[in-house]
Write a protein that holds these residues in place. Structure first.
Motif, PDB file in Angstrom:
ATOM      1  N   TRP A   7       0.879  -1.099   0.184  1.00  0.00           N
ATOM      2  CA  TRP A   7       0.050  -0.020  -0.026  1.00  0.00           C
ATOM      3  C   TRP A   7       0.925   1.193  -0.030  1.00  0.00           C
ATOM      4  CZ3 TRP A   7      -5.369   0.096  -0.116  1.00  0.00           C
ATOM      5  CH2 TRP A   7      -5.884  -1.234  -0.195  1.00  0.00           C
ATOM      6  N   GLY A   8       0.251   2.284  -0.586  1.00  0.00           N
ATOM      7  CA  GLY A   8       1.038   3.314  -0.458  1.00  0.00           C
ATOM      8  C   GLY A   8       0.264   4.704  -0.628  1.00  0.00           C
ATOM      9  N   VAL A   9       1.209   5.783  -0.758  1.00  0.00           N
ATOM     10  CA  VAL A   9       0.213   7.337  -0.823  1.00  0.00           C
ATOM     11  C   VAL A   9       0.914   8.021  -1.890  1.00  0.00           C
ATOM     12  CG1 VAL A   9      -0.190   9.283   0.409  1.00  0.00           C
ATOM     13  CG2 VAL A   9      -0.112   7.103   1.952  1.00  0.00           C
ATOM     14  N   SER A  10       0.146   8.661  -2.660  1.00  0.00           N
ATOM     15  CA  SER A  10       0.479   9.328  -3.586  1.00  0.00           C
ATOM     16  C   SER A  10      -0.077  10.775  -3.295  1.00  0.00           C
ATOM     17  CB  SER A  10      -0.480   9.102  -5.158  1.00  0.00           C
ATOM     18  OG  SER A  10       0.107   9.948  -6.188  1.00  0.00           O
ATOM     19  N   ILE A  11       0.758  11.864  -3.510  1.00  0.00           N
ATOM     20  CA  ILE A  11       0.438  13.301  -3.154  1.00  0.00           C
ATOM     21  C   ILE A  11       0.681  13.919  -4.383  1.00  0.00           C
ATOM     22  CG2 ILE A  11       1.252  15.194  -1.757  1.00  0.00           C
ATOM     23  CD1 ILE A  11       2.880  13.033  -0.095  1.00  0.00           C
ATOM     24  N   GLY A  12      -0.820  14.716  -4.738  1.00  0.00           N
ATOM     25  CA  GLY A  12      -0.657  15.469  -5.970  1.00  0.00           C
ATOM     26  C   GLY A  12      -0.793  16.969  -5.592  1.00  0.00           C
ATOM     27  N   THR A  13      -1.134  17.747  -6.491  1.00  0.00           N
ATOM     28  CA  THR A  13      -1.208  19.290  -6.125  1.00  0.00           C
ATOM     29  C   THR A  13      -2.411  19.574  -5.500  1.00  0.00           C
ATOM     30  OG1 THR A  13      -2.237  19.449  -8.257  1.00  0.00           O
ATOM     31  CG2 THR A  13       0.063  19.974  -8.174  1.00  0.00           C
ATOM     32  N   SER A  14      -3.491  18.779  -5.643  1.00  0.00           N
ATOM     33  CA  SER A  14      -4.816  19.000  -4.668  1.00  0.00           C
ATOM     34  C   SER A  14      -5.213  17.749  -4.214  1.00  0.00           C
ATOM     35  CB  SER A  14      -5.581  19.767  -5.488  1.00  0.00           C
ATOM     36  OG  SER A  14      -6.137  19.018  -6.661  1.00  0.00           O
ATOM     37  N   THR A  15      -4.472  16.751  -4.396  1.00  0.00           N
ATOM     38  CA  THR A  15      -5.368  15.411  -3.994  1.00  0.00           C
ATOM     39  C   THR A  15      -4.268  14.597  -3.048  1.00  0.00           C
ATOM     40  OG1 THR A  15      -4.686  14.294  -5.764  1.00  0.00           O
ATOM     41  CG2 THR A  15      -6.846  15.274  -5.902  1.00  0.00           C
ATOM     42  N   ILE A  16      -4.801  13.665  -2.247  1.00  0.00           N
ATOM     43  CA  ILE A  16      -3.922  12.687  -1.580  1.00  0.00           C
ATOM     44  C   ILE A  16      -4.560  11.393  -1.899  1.00  0.00           C
ATOM     45  CG2 ILE A  16      -2.901  11.733   0.667  1.00  0.00           C
ATOM     46  CD1 ILE A  16      -2.869  14.683   1.529  1.00  0.00           C
ATOM     47  N   THR A  17      -3.725  10.360  -2.606  1.00  0.00           N
ATOM     48  CA  THR A  17      -4.563   9.270  -2.676  1.00  0.00           C
ATOM     49  C   THR A  17      -3.842   8.003  -2.205  1.00  0.00           C
ATOM     50  OG1 THR A  17      -4.964  10.054  -5.043  1.00  0.00           O
ATOM     51  CG2 THR A  17      -5.216   7.708  -4.734  1.00  0.00           C
ATOM     52  N   LEU A  18      -4.653   7.186  -1.331  1.00  0.00           N
ATOM     53  CA  LEU A  18      -4.271   5.869  -0.701  1.00  0.00           C
ATOM     54  C   LEU A  18      -4.312   4.871  -1.924  1.00  0.00           C
ATOM     55  CD1 LEU A  18      -3.447   4.351   1.713  1.00  0.00           C
ATOM     56  CD2 LEU A  18      -5.509   4.143   2.193  1.00  0.00           C
ATOM     57  N   PHE A  19      -3.370   4.121  -2.398  1.00  0.00           N
ATOM     58  CA  PHE A  19      -3.432   3.247  -3.434  1.00  0.00           C
ATOM     59  C   PHE A  19      -2.856   1.935  -2.955  1.00  0.00           C
ATOM     60  CE2 PHE A  19       0.409   5.331  -4.149  1.00  0.00           C
ATOM     61  CZ  PHE A  19       1.325   4.163  -4.339  1.00  0.00           C
ATOM     62  N   GLN A  20      -3.506   0.967  -3.811  1.00  0.00           N
ATOM     63  CA  GLN A  20      -2.990  -0.462  -3.322  1.00  0.00           C
ATOM     64  C   GLN A  20      -1.858  -0.968  -4.553  1.00  0.00           C
ATOM     65  OE1 GLN A  20      -5.939  -3.457  -3.343  1.00  0.00           O
ATOM     66  NE2 GLN A  20      -4.624  -5.147  -3.056  1.00  0.00           N
ATOM     67  N   GLY A  21      -0.761  -1.280  -4.156  1.00  0.00           N
ATOM     68  CA  GLY A  21       0.328  -1.934  -5.419  1.00  0.00           C
ATOM     69  C   GLY A  21       1.613  -1.099  -4.871  1.00  0.00           C
ATOM     70  N   SER A  22       2.534  -1.677  -5.750  1.00  0.00           N
ATOM     71  CA  SER A  22       4.133  -1.459  -5.204  1.00  0.00           C
ATOM     72  C   SER A  22       4.222   0.096  -5.842  1.00  0.00           C
ATOM     73  CB  SER A  22       4.941  -2.386  -5.861  1.00  0.00           C
ATOM     74  OG  SER A  22       4.691  -2.458  -7.364  1.00  0.00           O
ATOM     75  N   SER A  23       3.594   0.609  -6.735  1.00  0.00           N
ATOM     76  CA  SER A  23       3.706   1.808  -7.095  1.00  0.00           C
ATOM     77  C   SER A  23       2.553   2.524  -7.725  1.00  0.00           C
ATOM     78  CB  SER A  23       4.698   2.059  -8.343  1.00  0.00           C
ATOM     79  OG  SER A  23       4.226   1.337  -9.605  1.00  0.00           O
ATOM     80  N   TYR A  24       2.569   3.830  -7.802  1.00  0.00           N
ATOM     81  CA  TYR A  24       1.065   4.381  -8.271  1.00  0.00           C
ATOM     82  C   TYR A  24       0.861   3.854  -9.747  1.00  0.00           C
ATOM     83  CZ  TYR A  24      -2.311   8.176  -9.023  1.00  0.00           C
ATOM     84  OH  TYR A  24      -3.407   8.793  -9.019  1.00  0.00           O
ATOM     85  N   ALA A  25       1.660   3.968 -10.542  1.00  0.00           N
ATOM     86  CA  ALA A  25       1.436   3.551 -12.143  1.00  0.00           C
ATOM     87  C   ALA A  25       0.855   1.950 -12.052  1.00  0.00           C
ATOM     88  CB  ALA A  25       2.813   3.753 -12.696  1.00  0.00           C
ATOM     89  N   ALA A  26       1.368   1.172 -11.058  1.00  0.00           N
ATOM     90  CA  ALA A  26       0.872  -0.249 -11.343  1.00  0.00           C
ATOM     91  C   ALA A  26      -0.002  -0.534 -10.189  1.00  0.00           C
ATOM     92  CB  ALA A  26       2.193  -0.981 -11.058  1.00  0.00           C
ATOM     93  N   ARG A  27      -0.798   0.383  -9.863  1.00  0.00           N
ATOM     94  CA  ARG A  27      -1.940   0.498  -8.772  1.00  0.00           C
ATOM     95  C   ARG A  27      -3.043  -0.345  -9.389  1.00  0.00           C
ATOM     96  NH1 ARG A  27      -3.057   5.248 -10.854  1.00  0.00           N
ATOM     97  NH2 ARG A  27      -5.091   5.884 -10.805  1.00  0.00           N
ATOM     98  N   VAL A  28      -3.752  -0.910  -8.148  1.00  0.00           N
ATOM     99  CA  VAL A  28      -5.129  -1.182  -8.550  1.00  0.00           C
ATOM    100  C   VAL A  28      -6.076  -0.309  -8.366  1.00  0.00           C
ATOM    101  CG1 VAL A  28      -7.038  -3.112  -7.737  1.00  0.00           C
ATOM    102  CG2 VAL A  28      -4.459  -3.673  -7.447  1.00  0.00           C
ATOM    103  N   VAL A  29      -6.689   0.219  -9.313  1.00  0.00           N
ATOM    104  CA  VAL A  29      -7.493   1.421  -9.298  1.00  0.00           C
ATOM    105  C   VAL A  29      -8.669   1.354  -8.710  1.00  0.00           C
ATOM    106  CG1 VAL A  29      -8.644   3.230 -11.122  1.00  0.00           C
ATOM    107  CG2 VAL A  29      -6.520   2.216 -11.598  1.00  0.00           C
ATOM    108  N   ALA A  30      -9.167   0.120  -8.663  1.00  0.00           N
ATOM    109  CA  ALA A  30     -10.601  -0.209  -7.756  1.00  0.00           C
ATOM    110  C   ALA A  30     -10.491  -0.098  -6.406  1.00  0.00           C
ATOM    111  CB  ALA A  30     -11.029  -1.788  -8.277  1.00  0.00           C
ATOM    112  N   SER A  31      -9.360   0.057  -5.746  1.00  0.00           N
ATOM    113  CA  SER A  31      -9.043   0.256  -4.537  1.00  0.00           C
ATOM    114  C   SER A  31      -8.629   1.586  -3.757  1.00  0.00           C
ATOM    115  CB  SER A  31      -8.236  -0.910  -3.813  1.00  0.00           C
ATOM    116  OG  SER A  31      -6.773  -0.730  -4.414  1.00  0.00           O
TER     117      SER A  31
END
Length: 94
Positions: free
Chosen positions: A69-93
């Motif tokens: 699990w990881g956290v991606s920090i954007g300019t106006s969003t913070i996304t908790l994602f499942q996967g080893s990287s944001y690019a290879a994440r499971v979008v449904a989660s």
């Protein structure tokens, strides 16, 4: 015969002084309010980030769905994602 004169209302000088005082208070108060609002927005963003990071940590420790699990920090969003990287994440989660 005496004429009595009763003064009613406000003079022009009194109105102008009141408006000047009101403008002075607004001029001092507006920058303070903006500063307070910016500080509050920063506090909210930091609490949200800490919450997302702790949730990612808890999900990773619990081996939730056997994945990283990881956290991606954007300019106006913070996304908790499942996967080893944001690019290879499971979008449904997200």
């Amino acid at each position: 015969m005496k004429h009595t004169f009763f003064q009613r209302g406000f003079s022009l000088v009194e109105i102008l002084l009141s408006l000047a005082l009101l403008a002075l208070v607004a001029g001092i108060g507006a920058p303070l309010f903006v500063s307070f609002q910016n500080r509050n927005d920063l506090d909210v963003a930091s609490v949200t980030l800490v919450h997302a990071m702790r949730r990612a940590q808890l999900l990773a420790r619990a081996v939730s769905q056997d994945s990283d699990w990881g956290v991606s920090i954007g300019t106006s969003t913070i996304t908790l994602f499942q996967g080893s990287s944001y690019a290879a994440r499971v979008v449904a989660s997200d």
